[in-house]
Design an enzyme around this catalytic site. Structure first.
Site, PDB file in Angstrom:
ATOM      1  N   LYS A 109       7.368  70.362  35.318  1.00  0.00           N
ATOM      2  CA  LYS A 109       7.850  71.344  36.288  1.00  0.00           C
ATOM      3  C   LYS A 109       8.939  72.247  35.713  1.00  0.00           C
ATOM      4  O   LYS A 109       9.241  73.295  36.281  1.00  0.00           O
ATOM      5  CB  LYS A 109       8.349  70.654  37.558  1.00  0.00           C
ATOM      6  CG  LYS A 109       9.590  69.806  37.381  1.00  0.00           C
ATOM      7  CD  LYS A 109      10.013  69.143  38.694  1.00  0.00           C
ATOM      8  CE  LYS A 109       8.986  68.155  39.162  1.00  0.00           C
ATOM      9  NZ  LYS A 109       9.409  67.383  40.344  1.00  0.00           N
ATOM     10  N   HIS A 132       1.907  68.001  26.327  1.00  0.00           N
ATOM     11  CA  HIS A 132       0.976  68.036  27.462  1.00  0.00           C
ATOM     12  C   HIS A 132       0.744  69.501  27.776  1.00  0.00           C
ATOM     13  O   HIS A 132       1.690  70.288  27.808  1.00  0.00           O
ATOM     14  CB  HIS A 132       1.560  67.306  28.669  1.00  0.00           C
ATOM     15  CG  HIS A 132       0.650  67.258  29.866  1.00  0.00           C
ATOM     16  ND1 HIS A 132      -0.704  66.997  29.767  1.00  0.00           N
ATOM     17  CD2 HIS A 132       0.897  67.447  31.195  1.00  0.00           C
ATOM     18  CE1 HIS A 132      -1.244  67.019  30.981  1.00  0.00           C
ATOM     19  NE2 HIS A 132      -0.295  67.290  31.857  1.00  0.00           N
TER      20      HIS A 132
END
Length: 492
Positions: A109, A132
């Site tokens: 985030k 990721h």
């Protein structure tokens, strides 16, 4: 920004989903050579950030940590971890301009804000690394065209990355180059050197794509890796107590049972896990797993569909924008469950008792692993990638439950994984409670199977079905590259 995957045409989507190649050890003869003498700056000093950095420094690379000014001034945990381990620490403005490779290892985030802050500071021709790819694939982050974008994604928590390296080994890892950002054609060389610096080349490296890593990673963590363990823990605990088990015993059987059962999975796949059961129990576990697969296929398919379409990510990002209201509420609900608050149990449970009294748990593991694998492969993800995102990581996640139950699992995994876990378990728990748990019989959970009647032909057919499932076929090959895996489970 638009979801990158959704901007691709169907042929491009399928090509990137299906990109997966097990790399030969000979491809890493240069090991870290391509990054020797270059400046590597890691942004973020959490579990992956710290432990990857320690490995890379021990492999001879020049590592520093760029942190936000406030984190340094207030001497936050990230600053303390980096400085206590002897790393150079500085602000973005101090360190990013001199970096040849900037590795963003902050939580998902935070990626957009981090990239918007560091990208203007990066020198021309530098490289940007991820572990990721959600920021690239789902958020659709646009990176300057002179910057090379690569990924090195270890298939385990950061602590395990470090422990395996210290043993002279490593952890299986996916590497990739973003096809939109490889201006000098050096992306693969950078990714290989970074992976080797973490020790990954000693355990097995898959050349993949950002798309394949993201879509398979999300599917694995939402279903079998976290969602199924959470749903199974809550359902099995309540069932044990309802059937008269002492709450402390029930809690311990579940808390340590997943870890013990999946240790067999790690060493010898579903075949070995099922072989730990008596023959009558094996037949029963197989039957239960087939029922579970039939019942849960639509739920697993929905998760895969929502991941592919971007529906999952858009919902999660909306919750980010709402200060994680849903995530934090679901986290609190989990903390209030009976399993999380069950009393401690001082009695001893032997390793074999976890299998003998946990036939349903074995069935849940088998069903979840096979379903996640099958649906990923049906979607176009290559079998090797699907294996790592389902079976391989499961013992590592189960180990977190053994430490502090579901709380620990949800602390260790990413917020992205935790959000998907709750979406899955909130549907799976009532579904199985209504249509499955009431049909269980004595010996499925909390007591051993007592029926000793065996049909030889049935046992033969079940053994054949277990051993020849596609995940077992590819698993035997991949485990051959991981012959030095340490034993995790300790039981209790």
């Amino acid at each position: 920004m638009a979801n990158y995957f959704n901007t691709l045409n169907l042929r491009q989507q399928l090509a990137q989903l299906g990109k997966c190649r097990f790399m030969a050890r000979e491809e890493f003869v240069d090991e870290t050579g391509y990054l020797k003498g270059k400046k590597v700056v890691i942004v973020g000093c959490g579990a992956q950030g710290l432990n990857q950095g320690l490995n890379m420094r021990d492999s001879g690379l020049d590592i520093a940590y760029a942190l936000r000014k406030e984190a340094i001034e207030e001497k936050r945990a990230s600053w303390r971890k980096a400085t206590e381990n002897g790393f150079q620490v500085g602000t973005y403005e101090e360190l990013i301009p001199q970096a040849d490779l900037v590795i963003n290892l902050t939580p998902d985030k935070q990626h957009s804000s981090v990239v918007s802050a560091v990208q203007p500071l990066m020198k021309e021709g530098a490289a940007l690394g991820y572990s990721h790819g959600l920021n690239i694939v789902e958020v659709g982050e646009q990176i300057r065209k002179d910057i090379t974008v690569v990924m090195v994604a270890p298939k385990c928590p950061g602590t395990e990355v470090r422990e395996e390296y210290k043993r002279g080994f490593g952890v299986p890892t996916l590497i990739a180059v973003h096809p939109e950002n490889d201006p000098k054609g050096e992306g693969m060389a950078i990714a290989k050197a970074w992976a080797a610096a973490t020790g990954a080349h000693r355990a097995g490296v898959l050349e993949s794509s950002f798309v394949a890593e993201v879509k398979s990673d999300l599917m694995g963590e939402q279903t079998i890796l976290c969602g199924m363990l959470q749903a199974g823990s809550l359902l099995c605990y309540d069932k044990l107590v309802a059937d008269g088990a002492e709450p402390g015993y029930a809690g311990k059987l579940i808390q340590f049972g997943w870890e013990t059962i999946t240790e067999a999975l790690k060493q010898g796949g579903i075949t070995l896990m099922m072989d730990r059961l008596s023959n009558p129990a094996k037949l029963r576990a197989y039957a239960l797993s087939e029922q579970l697969k039939e019942m849960m296929t639509p739920l697993f398919q929905k998760h895969m569909d929502d991941i592919i379409s971007g529906e999952f990510s858009s919902g999660m990002m909306a919750d980010w924008a709402n200060d994680d209201k849903k995530l934090l509420g679901w986290r609190e609900e989990t903390g209030n469950t009976s399993f999380e608050n069950s009393p401690e149990y001082d009695g001893k449970i032997s390793e074999q008792e976890y299998f003998d009294h946990g036939v349903l748990m074995v069935a849940m593991v088998k069903a979840g692993v096979e379903l996640a694998f099958e649906i990923m492969v049906d979607t176009g993800i290559i079998a090797e990638s699907a294996y790592y995102e389902s079976l391989h990581e499961l013992p590592l996640i189960a180990n977190t439950i053994s430490r502090k139950r579901l709380y620990e699992m949800n602390v260790v995994i990413s917020d992205t994984a935790e959000y998907g876990n709750y979406l899955f378990s909130h549907v799976a728990v009532p579904l199985l409670k209504e249509k499955f748990m009431g049909s269980l019989q004595a010996g499925d959970l909390g007591k051993p199977v007592v029926d000793n009647g065996i049909d030889n032909a049935q046992l033969r057919d079940v053994n054949e079905a277990i051993r020849h499932h596609p995940i077992e076929v590819v698993g035997r090959v991949l485990r051959g590259y991981m012959t030095d895996m340490k034993r995790i489970a300790v039981g209790g």
